[in-house]
Write a protein that holds these residues in place. Sequence first.
Motif, PDB file in Angstrom:
ATOM      1  N   LEU A 306      -1.917   1.040   2.797  1.00 20.93           N
ATOM      2  CA  LEU A 306      -2.563   0.561   1.566  1.00 20.93           C
ATOM      3  C   LEU A 306      -2.194  -0.891   1.257  1.00 20.93           C
ATOM      4  O   LEU A 306      -3.054  -1.692   0.883  1.00 20.93           O
ATOM      5  CB  LEU A 306      -2.182   1.466   0.395  1.00 20.93           C
ATOM      6  N   THR A 307      -0.914  -1.230   1.433  1.00 20.35           N
ATOM      7  CA  THR A 307      -0.518  -2.596   1.075  1.00 20.35           C
ATOM      8  C   THR A 307      -1.085  -3.605   2.080  1.00 20.35           C
ATOM      9  O   THR A 307      -1.435  -4.723   1.700  1.00 20.35           O
ATOM     10  CB  THR A 307       1.011  -2.744   0.940  1.00 20.35           C
ATOM     11  N   ASN A 308      -1.227  -3.190   3.340  1.00 17.82           N
ATOM     12  CA  ASN A 308      -1.879  -4.087   4.304  1.00 17.82           C
ATOM     13  C   ASN A 308      -3.323  -4.366   3.911  1.00 17.82           C
ATOM     14  O   ASN A 308      -3.770  -5.511   3.913  1.00 17.82           O
ATOM     15  CB  ASN A 308      -1.875  -3.467   5.711  1.00 17.82           C
ATOM     16  N   LEU A 309      -4.045  -3.305   3.582  1.00 17.48           N
ATOM     17  CA  LEU A 309      -5.446  -3.472   3.173  1.00 17.48           C
ATOM     18  C   LEU A 309      -5.533  -4.349   1.926  1.00 17.48           C
ATOM     19  O   LEU A 309      -6.393  -5.224   1.820  1.00 17.48           O
ATOM     20  CB  LEU A 309      -6.067  -2.112   2.852  1.00 17.48           C
ATOM     21  N   ALA A 310      -4.618  -4.108   0.985  1.00 18.86           N
ATOM     22  CA  ALA A 310      -4.633  -4.879  -0.260  1.00 18.86           C
ATOM     23  C   ALA A 310      -4.361  -6.354   0.028  1.00 18.86           C
ATOM     24  O   ALA A 310      -5.058  -7.242  -0.472  1.00 18.86           O
ATOM     25  CB  ALA A 310      -3.599  -4.327  -1.241  1.00 18.86           C
ATOM     26  N   GLY A 311      -3.369  -6.589   0.858  1.00 22.28           N
ATOM     27  CA  GLY A 311      -3.002  -7.962   1.181  1.00 22.28           C
ATOM     28  C   GLY A 311      -4.170  -8.727   1.799  1.00 22.28           C
ATOM     29  O   GLY A 311      -4.416  -9.895   1.470  1.00 22.28           O
ATOM     30  N   ARG A 312      -4.904  -8.039   2.667  1.00 22.77           N
ATOM     31  CA  ARG A 312      -6.022  -8.689   3.343  1.00 22.77           C
ATOM     32  C   ARG A 312      -7.228  -8.875   2.426  1.00 22.77           C
ATOM     33  O   ARG A 312      -8.093  -9.712   2.683  1.00 22.77           O
ATOM     34  CB  ARG A 312      -6.421  -7.853   4.578  1.00 22.77           C
ATOM     35  N   ARG A 557      -9.520  -1.717  -6.268  1.00 21.26           N
ATOM     36  CA  ARG A 557      -9.491  -0.659  -7.278  1.00 21.26           C
ATOM     37  C   ARG A 557      -9.098   0.676  -6.659  1.00 21.26           C
ATOM     38  O   ARG A 557      -8.227   1.385  -7.170  1.00 21.26           O
ATOM     39  CB  ARG A 557     -10.883  -0.545  -7.906  1.00 21.26           C
ATOM     40  N   GLN A 558      -9.712   0.986  -5.530  1.00 14.77           N
ATOM     41  CA  GLN A 558      -9.375   2.236  -4.844  1.00 14.77           C
ATOM     42  C   GLN A 558      -7.923   2.232  -4.374  1.00 14.77           C
ATOM     43  O   GLN A 558      -7.244   3.253  -4.418  1.00 14.77           O
ATOM     44  CB  GLN A 558     -10.311   2.469  -3.647  1.00 14.77           C
ATOM     45  N   ILE A 559      -7.472   1.081  -3.916  1.00 11.66           N
ATOM     46  CA  ILE A 559      -6.082   0.980  -3.450  1.00 11.66           C
ATOM     47  C   ILE A 559      -5.117   1.139  -4.616  1.00 11.66           C
ATOM     48  O   ILE A 559      -4.079   1.796  -4.500  1.00 11.66           O
ATOM     49  CB  ILE A 559      -5.854  -0.359  -2.711  1.00 11.66           C
ATOM     50  N   LEU A 584       2.293   2.649 -12.863  1.00 11.67           N
ATOM     51  CA  LEU A 584       0.937   2.102 -12.818  1.00 11.67           C
ATOM     52  C   LEU A 584       0.944   0.584 -13.036  1.00 11.67           C
ATOM     53  O   LEU A 584       0.279  -0.168 -12.325  1.00 11.67           O
ATOM     54  CB  LEU A 584       0.068   2.806 -13.876  1.00 11.67           C
ATOM     55  N   ASP A 585       1.730   0.133 -14.010  1.00 14.98           N
ATOM     56  CA  ASP A 585       1.816  -1.308 -14.288  1.00 14.98           C
ATOM     57  C   ASP A 585       2.309  -2.077 -13.068  1.00 14.98           C
ATOM     58  O   ASP A 585       1.803  -3.140 -12.727  1.00 14.98           O
ATOM     59  CB  ASP A 585       2.747  -1.568 -15.482  1.00 14.98           C
ATOM     60  N   GLN A 586       3.320  -1.502 -12.428  1.00 14.23           N
ATOM     61  CA  GLN A 586       3.906  -2.132 -11.245  1.00 14.23           C
ATOM     62  C   GLN A 586       2.857  -2.257 -10.121  1.00 14.23           C
ATOM     63  O   GLN A 586       2.715  -3.301  -9.491  1.00 14.23           O
ATOM     64  CB  GLN A 586       5.109  -1.298 -10.789  1.00 14.23           C
ATOM     65  N   VAL A 587       2.103  -1.166  -9.894  1.00 17.45           N
ATOM     66  CA  VAL A 587       1.058  -1.176  -8.862  1.00 17.45           C
ATOM     67  C   VAL A 587       0.021  -2.249  -9.184  1.00 17.45           C
ATOM     68  O   VAL A 587      -0.401  -3.019  -8.323  1.00 17.45           O
ATOM     69  CB  VAL A 587       0.389   0.214  -8.755  1.00 17.45           C
ATOM     70  N   ARG A 588      -0.373  -2.307 -10.446  1.00 12.35           N
ATOM     71  CA  ARG A 588      -1.385  -3.292 -10.839  1.00 12.35           C
ATOM     72  C   ARG A 588      -0.878  -4.715 -10.629  1.00 12.35           C
ATOM     73  O   ARG A 588      -1.618  -5.587 -10.177  1.00 12.35           O
ATOM     74  CB  ARG A 588      -1.784  -3.074 -12.296  1.00 12.35           C
ATOM     75  N   GLY A 617      -3.068  12.404  -2.184  1.00 13.62           N
ATOM     76  CA  GLY A 617      -4.120  12.433  -1.169  1.00 13.62           C
ATOM     77  C   GLY A 617      -5.288  11.524  -1.515  1.00 13.62           C
ATOM     78  O   GLY A 617      -6.281  11.484  -0.803  1.00 13.62           O
ATOM     79  N   TYR A 618      -5.162  10.778  -2.604  1.00 10.70           N
ATOM     80  CA  TYR A 618      -6.281   9.926  -3.016  1.00 10.70           C
ATOM     81  C   TYR A 618      -6.567   8.837  -1.975  1.00 10.70           C
ATOM     82  O   TYR A 618      -7.689   8.393  -1.825  1.00 10.70           O
ATOM     83  CB  TYR A 618      -6.006   9.301  -4.400  1.00 10.70           C
TER      84      TYR A 618
END
Length: 687
Positions: A306-312, A557-559, A584-588, A617-618
């Motif tokens: 997830l973090t790789n996808l987000a970073g890209r 958003r999905q990530i 949640l705040d941290q993720v955002r 599983g999301y």
Amino acid sequence: MIKLLAHMQDNPLLDIHTLPRFEDIRVEHIVPAVETVLQDNRSVIVRLETLNEGANWENFAVPLEAIEDRLNRVFAPISHLNGVMDEEELRIAYETCLSYLSDYHTDLGQNEGLYRGFKAIANSPEYATFDSARRKIVTDAIRDFHLSGVDLLPEKKKRFKEISERLSSLGNRFGQNLLDSTDAWSMTLTHEDEIAGVPQSTLDMARQEAEAVGDHGWRFTLKAPSYLPFMTYADNRELRRKMYTAYVTRASENGPGGEAFDNTETIDEILRLRHELAALAGFPNYAEYSLETKMATDVNEVETFLTNLAGRSKSFARRELAELQNFARNTQGANDLKAWDLAYYSEKLKEETFKLSQESLRPWFPLPKVINGMFDVVGRLFGVTVKPVDDIQLWHPDARFFEIRDVEGMVCGQFYVDLYARNRKRGGAWMGECVSRRMVDGEVQIPVAFLVCNFSPPVGDSPSLLTHDEVTTLFHEFGHGLHHMLTRVDYASVSGINGVEWDAVELPSQFLENWCWESQALDLISGHVETGESLPVDMLDKLRAGKNFQVAMQMLRQIEFSLFDIRLHGGYQLASNTTVQSVLDQVRDEVAVVIPPAFNRFQNGFSHIFGGGYAAGYYSYKWAEVLSADAFECFLENGIFDSDTGNAFLVNILEKGGSQDAMDLFVAFRGRRPDIESLLEQSGLAA
Ligand SMILES: [Zn+2]
């Protein structure tokens, strides 16, 4: 007594030597049929659970599969009819059966005798001689018994059961609170200027809603068909703010209905109990417990993914947001976009950029052309032929029946379709299993599927015309269908989609959607209803550009939801000073480009993970997209109709079903593990 038996033999639902006898099935057959099968099954199980060390494949696994398969075959048409022919009596019978089945499956999952039987087989010399399908049946069964606490000591087992029951009622409460809070709010508008911009179909519905409660004007609610179009199209910014505020605070202390429907404590208790349950089963946290049955190996792998996808994606998302802000400022005079403005201006920008509506595409997609084109596509890919078959009993004149033949001309699968919307038919689209493939006394039991959609019916002589979205839906469900029907596995519990890991199930369905976006395939599946001309290239270009509109923002958003979910279930409460909100705040902070206002209580309405089956599983949504994009990349490299590549997908993925680990199957097809590059490339997000 004799009369009763004769009556039972007449029950068409119990006749599983043919396809379901839809013309003979009556509501009064339903409950007796299920009762009979469950009673028969229980008496077989009583015998099987006493075998213990004496259990082997022939005397244990074979009869167990046979009784399970019979139950599935009897219940499949009942469940199908409930979806497509909903009526009061049928629904009551169906729900009665559901409660019987739920008890039956709970007992089965807790059955120590059956657990011992599988263990005996796993430890016997014959296990070494098994093929991968048999091994997977045995190991999956032992794993599932372990995950439901069967092997715990009595004291812990009791606690495990208490927790399971409590969690089930908390999940229901979460959903009920959300529903009640959603229903506790409405907004009735009476002035034309308040409804400016809202589409006519939404207004008609709002008018009906108002009349239903004896009101004038237009009544808007927080249900999706009312909320989403209002947020997307209503010009009145203040009303959008009002509606957004109500929506994102549902089931929270400040939301509609207030504290009575607040899910905050329910969430805390669910998370605490899930953690305890996982610990009882020997896992460090609930996320690891959940991943035990999934393709992803552990929390670390999911986080990294997830973090790789987000970073890209992040720099692309920032650019998309800036584009939206510039557009709103320069053409609409709107500064400082708020959360309740995003959907509205995005839609305006999309309209302006692409000028292509789904409605305007309908003439190019007459249903008969699309269906035959789709059969042609899978024929080229997998060497199969699909033909309609007449004289089969059906439940409605709209329904039809087809068979699939393999390269050798042998029938390998059959399916029903029921494609048009009508009263008393459940909305949406789905693939349902009717019969699963297995070997019975040396003969193949041919897999049969139901494909159900809700397209607009033909009018007079003119055929049903589909939007491109609907074409994609049809391909998606047919992809699930092919997974079910092209399997070559001989055991029902791991043939087709059975036994496939949760996060890999959407691979064949999303994979097949890709052909809806390729001009070579569109030549086969599109043909203007008047001229027969296929979809023009410039329209396809616009369609493809529209597909990737704000794709990076959507991805993030999905990530955001996925990371929140996996961290929440990864034992967040073990660290001090962390709350659900702080996770949640941290993720955002890490991934979001749009930070919602502080009053937003998204988590209190996140029913996928608190009221549904998506806990930890999301991420599966993104995971399956990566798998399907990466599989499709192989076709982009070799040609989208390359038959060797098609055959490799058939042999390594579709035919194997759930008989091997999804990762091994993917690697067998692709020659390596899945890679996020293909999805990024196809979404226009490559560096
Ligand atoms: Zn699907």
